[in-house]
Design a protein around this motif. Structure first.
Motif, mmCIF file in Angstrom:
data_model
loop_
_atom_site.group_PDB
_atom_site.id
_atom_site.type_symbol
_atom_site.label_atom_id
_atom_site.label_comp_id
_atom_site.label_asym_id
_atom_site.label_seq_id
_atom_site.Cartn_x
_atom_site.Cartn_y
_atom_site.Cartn_z
ATOM 1 N N ALA A 1 0.827 -1.210 0.000
ATOM 2 C CA ALA A 1 0.000 0.000 0.000
ATOM 3 C C ALA A 1 0.860 1.257 0.000
ATOM 4 C CB ALA A 1 -0.922 -0.006 1.222
ATOM 5 N N ILE A 2 1.939 1.254 0.779
ATOM 6 C CA ILE A 2 2.815 2.431 0.850
ATOM 7 C C ILE A 2 3.422 2.737 -0.508
ATOM 8 C CG2 ILE A 2 5.026 3.236 1.758
ATOM 9 C CD1 ILE A 2 4.253 1.827 4.398
ATOM 10 N N PHE A 3 3.964 1.720 -1.182
ATOM 11 C CA PHE A 3 4.622 1.975 -2.464
ATOM 12 C C PHE A 3 3.610 2.304 -3.556
ATOM 13 C CE2 PHE A 3 8.213 0.157 -0.302
ATOM 14 C CZ PHE A 3 9.306 0.774 -0.893
ATOM 15 N N ALA A 4 2.436 1.686 -3.541
ATOM 16 C CA ALA A 4 1.421 2.006 -4.541
ATOM 17 C C ALA A 4 0.934 3.440 -4.375
ATOM 18 C CB ALA A 4 0.250 1.027 -4.424
ATOM 19 N N ILE A 5 0.604 3.827 -3.139
ATOM 20 C CA ILE A 5 0.145 5.195 -2.888
ATOM 21 C C ILE A 5 1.263 6.198 -3.172
ATOM 22 C CG2 ILE A 5 -0.694 6.769 -1.109
ATOM 23 C CD1 ILE A 5 -2.043 4.346 0.214
ATOM 24 N N SER A 6 2.489 5.835 -2.824
ATOM 25 C CA SER A 6 3.619 6.741 -3.066
ATOM 26 C C SER A 6 3.817 7.005 -4.554
ATOM 27 C CB SER A 6 4.897 6.160 -2.457
ATOM 28 O OG SER A 6 4.789 6.037 -1.060
ATOM 29 N N PHE A 7 3.677 5.965 -5.382
ATOM 30 C CA PHE A 7 3.817 6.161 -6.825
ATOM 31 C C PHE A 7 2.711 7.056 -7.368
ATOM 32 C CE2 PHE A 7 7.011 2.811 -7.480
ATOM 33 C CZ PHE A 7 7.741 3.414 -8.496
ATOM 34 N N VAL A 8 1.481 6.823 -6.922
ATOM 35 C CA VAL A 8 0.364 7.648 -7.395
ATOM 36 C C VAL A 8 0.564 9.102 -6.978
ATOM 37 C CG1 VAL A 8 -2.112 8.049 -7.193
ATOM 38 C CG2 VAL A 8 -1.254 5.718 -7.438
ATOM 39 N N ARG B 1 4.667 5.153 -20.283
ATOM 40 C CA ARG B 1 5.735 6.038 -19.796
ATOM 41 C C ARG B 1 6.184 5.626 -18.405
ATOM 42 N NH1 ARG B 1 2.234 9.931 -21.961
ATOM 43 N NH2 ARG B 1 1.651 10.669 -19.879
ATOM 44 N N LEU B 2 5.221 5.200 -17.572
ATOM 45 C CA LEU B 2 5.577 4.734 -16.232
ATOM 46 C C LEU B 2 6.400 3.457 -16.313
ATOM 47 C CD1 LEU B 2 5.267 4.761 -13.109
ATOM 48 C CD2 LEU B 2 3.127 3.506 -13.420
ATOM 49 N N ARG B 3 5.989 2.526 -17.172
ATOM 50 C CA ARG B 3 6.641 1.217 -17.240
ATOM 51 C C ARG B 3 8.004 1.280 -17.911
ATOM 52 N NH1 ARG B 3 4.271 -4.205 -20.358
ATOM 53 N NH2 ARG B 3 6.096 -5.529 -19.943
ATOM 54 N N PHE B 4 8.118 2.036 -18.999
ATOM 55 C CA PHE B 4 9.344 1.989 -19.799
ATOM 56 C C PHE B 4 10.286 3.167 -19.565
ATOM 57 C CE2 PHE B 4 6.191 -0.423 -22.322
ATOM 58 C CZ PHE B 4 6.837 -1.649 -22.336
ATOM 59 N N PRO C 1 12.252 1.989 -14.991
ATOM 60 C CA PRO C 1 13.646 1.578 -15.236
ATOM 61 C C PRO C 1 14.674 2.616 -14.790
ATOM 62 C CG PRO C 1 12.274 1.154 -17.159
ATOM 63 C CD PRO C 1 11.451 1.973 -16.241
ATOM 64 N N LEU C 2 14.360 3.904 -14.975
ATOM 65 C CA LEU C 2 15.349 4.939 -14.668
ATOM 66 C C LEU C 2 15.390 5.305 -13.187
ATOM 67 C CD1 LEU C 2 14.944 7.304 -17.756
ATOM 68 C CD2 LEU C 2 16.577 5.449 -17.393
ATOM 69 N N SER C 3 14.444 4.829 -12.406
ATOM 70 C CA SER C 3 14.472 5.079 -10.964
ATOM 71 C C SER C 3 14.529 3.788 -10.167
ATOM 72 C CB SER C 3 13.230 5.892 -10.549
ATOM 73 O OG SER C 3 12.041 5.212 -10.900
ATOM 74 N N TRP C 4 14.815 2.670 -10.855
ATOM 75 C CA TRP C 4 14.767 1.370 -10.191
ATOM 76 C C TRP C 4 15.811 1.223 -9.095
ATOM 77 C CZ3 TRP C 4 11.095 -2.067 -10.006
ATOM 78 C CH2 TRP C 4 11.371 -3.328 -9.466
ATOM 79 N N ASP C 5 16.977 1.819 -9.267
ATOM 80 C CA ASP C 5 18.012 1.688 -8.241
ATOM 81 C C ASP C 5 17.556 2.315 -6.923
ATOM 82 O OD1 ASP C 5 17.989 4.151 -9.440
ATOM 83 O OD2 ASP C 5 20.147 4.482 -9.286
ATOM 84 N N VAL C 6 16.883 3.449 -7.002
ATOM 85 C CA VAL C 6 16.381 4.094 -5.786
ATOM 86 C C VAL C 6 15.217 3.303 -5.201
ATOM 87 C CG1 VAL C 6 15.346 6.197 -4.855
ATOM 88 C CG2 VAL C 6 17.146 6.354 -6.575
ATOM 89 N N ILE C 7 14.344 2.795 -6.049
ATOM 90 C CA ILE C 7 13.182 2.037 -5.584
ATOM 91 C C ILE C 7 13.634 0.767 -4.859
ATOM 92 C CG2 ILE C 7 11.149 0.750 -6.334
ATOM 93 C CD1 ILE C 7 10.925 2.756 -8.650
ATOM 94 N N SER C 8 14.643 0.088 -5.401
ATOM 95 C CA SER C 8 15.121 -1.140 -4.764
ATOM 96 C C SER C 8 15.730 -0.852 -3.394
ATOM 97 C CB SER C 8 16.144 -1.833 -5.665
ATOM 98 O OG SER C 8 17.267 -0.990 -5.899
ATOM 99 N N VAL C 9 16.463 0.254 -3.273
ATOM 100 C CA VAL C 9 17.006 0.626 -1.957
ATOM 101 C C VAL C 9 15.873 0.964 -0.989
ATOM 102 C CG1 VAL C 9 18.397 2.336 -0.733
ATOM 103 C CG2 VAL C 9 19.208 1.405 -2.897
ATOM 104 N N ALA C 10 14.846 1.659 -1.482
ATOM 105 C CA ALA C 10 13.699 1.989 -0.628
ATOM 106 C C ALA C 10 12.979 0.727 -0.162
ATOM 107 C CB ALA C 10 12.740 2.903 -1.391
#
Length: 317
Positions: A102-109, A218-221, A225-234
């Motif tokens: 829920a946190i990551f879904a709401i955060s993305f929105v 645009r979100l998927r491609f 991909p361009l923010s995945w390193d930060v997302i994985s650390v989060a």
């Protein structure tokens, strides 16, 4: 084409290994030591040391006062027969998975909304505010909102004429804790993800628009991909944080003199309850240490697996 040769008498050196590199590296290491050693000493004293002490205590029966009595793996075997420990473990994993999703879904929105708005610095500060306020204060506010005559029930009765809903009874208490955890933590991850998205150059999105990509594409491609390193650390950070949630559950689910009911305990509350009298018999420091060590091993393995699952090639831009 001929390669130039060094003048006579000048020694040849391997590429990338100029003269004096070894001495330079040694001098840099000497420069780093005064900064690294104090941090290493503190880490050994306040992290590794207590962890090893807890491991040693977990093999004993000890009330904190009398002499330790060795009981081997009895504490660990007893944990698997303890329904309260199984409940605490299940609650910890529910907080990790359900609240985390829920946190990551709401955060993305919210990130996609906030990044297109004016005054986003102010909005980001408002979203981040619950994360910097004391968990005790937040538990009081959360209880005031959902109590019998609280804000939510007042609005529902005024608008819809419904009877007050017992949000804080035993059946709904853990659900309210989950929602409160999402409310407290979302602002932090909006800030992290928004910082990752902000560094993506605008022309990537412009080229995607010219190629006919819709918002999902645009979100998927582009964004992911361009923010995945930060997302994985989060994601790793949330995995660690979910194991340590304590104050909010303790203050929100408990009363002035009593802890929350065992049905809403997580692993941190289980360790506290076994150590300081939340259950009978009390002051079972060896038993509590065994549960802490077991959770440490479990979450360490989970983090290792998660790092492998989230590993992707980094994209430079």
């Amino acid at each position: 084409m001929t390669l130039a040769t060094p003048p006579v008498g000048e020694p040849r050196h391997r590429r990338g290994s100029p003269r004096g590199t070894g001495a330079f590296d040694r001098s840099r290491r000497r420069l780093y030591l005064p900064f690294v050693v104090p941090a290493l000493v503190l880490y050994l004293a306040f992290v590794i040391g207590p962890t090893l002490a807890a491991l040693w205590i977990s093999f004993h029966r000890w009330d904190g006062v009398s002499d330790m009595r060795w009981n081997g793996l009895d504490n660990y075997s007893a944990l698997f027969d303890d329904p309260t420990f199984r409940t605490a473990l299940a609650n910890t994993l529910i907080i990790l998975v359900v609240a985390g999703a829920a946190i990551f879904a709401i955060s993305f929105v919210l990130t996609m909304i906030v990044r297109e708005m004016r005054g986003r610095s102010f909005i980001r500060s408002v979203l981040f505010f619950p994360h910097i306020v004391s968990a005790i204060v937040l538990s009081i506010v959360w209880g005031f909102i959902f109590e019998h005559n609280g804000t939510v029930n007042t609005i529902l009765s005024t608008v819809f004429g419904t009877e007050p809903i017992p949000w804080l009874n035993a059946d709904n208490l853990f659900l309210m804790i989950l929602i409160g955890t999402v409310w407290i933590s979302t602002g932090l991850y909006v800030t992290i993800i928004l910082a990752a998205v902000d560094r993506i150059p605008r022309y990537f999105y412009e080229e995607a628009l010219l190629a006919g990509a819709n918002a999902y594409q645009r979100l998927r491609f582009v964004t992911l991909p361009l923010s995945w390193d930060v997302i994985s650390v989060a994601a790793i950070f949330w995995t660690i944080s979910s194991l340590k949630i304590f104050e909010f559950i303790y203050a929100f689910g408990g009363t002035t003199n009593d802890m929350p009911p065992p049905a809403v305990w997580n692993s941190a509350l289980f360790v506290y309850g076994e150590s300081f009298g939340g259950r009978s018999p009390s002051y079972l420091f060896g038993y509590a240490s065994a549960s802490a060590i077991l959770m440490l091993v479990l979450f360490t393995a989970l983090i290792v697996v998660l790092r492998r699952l989230l590993r992707r090639d980094s994209i430079e831009f």
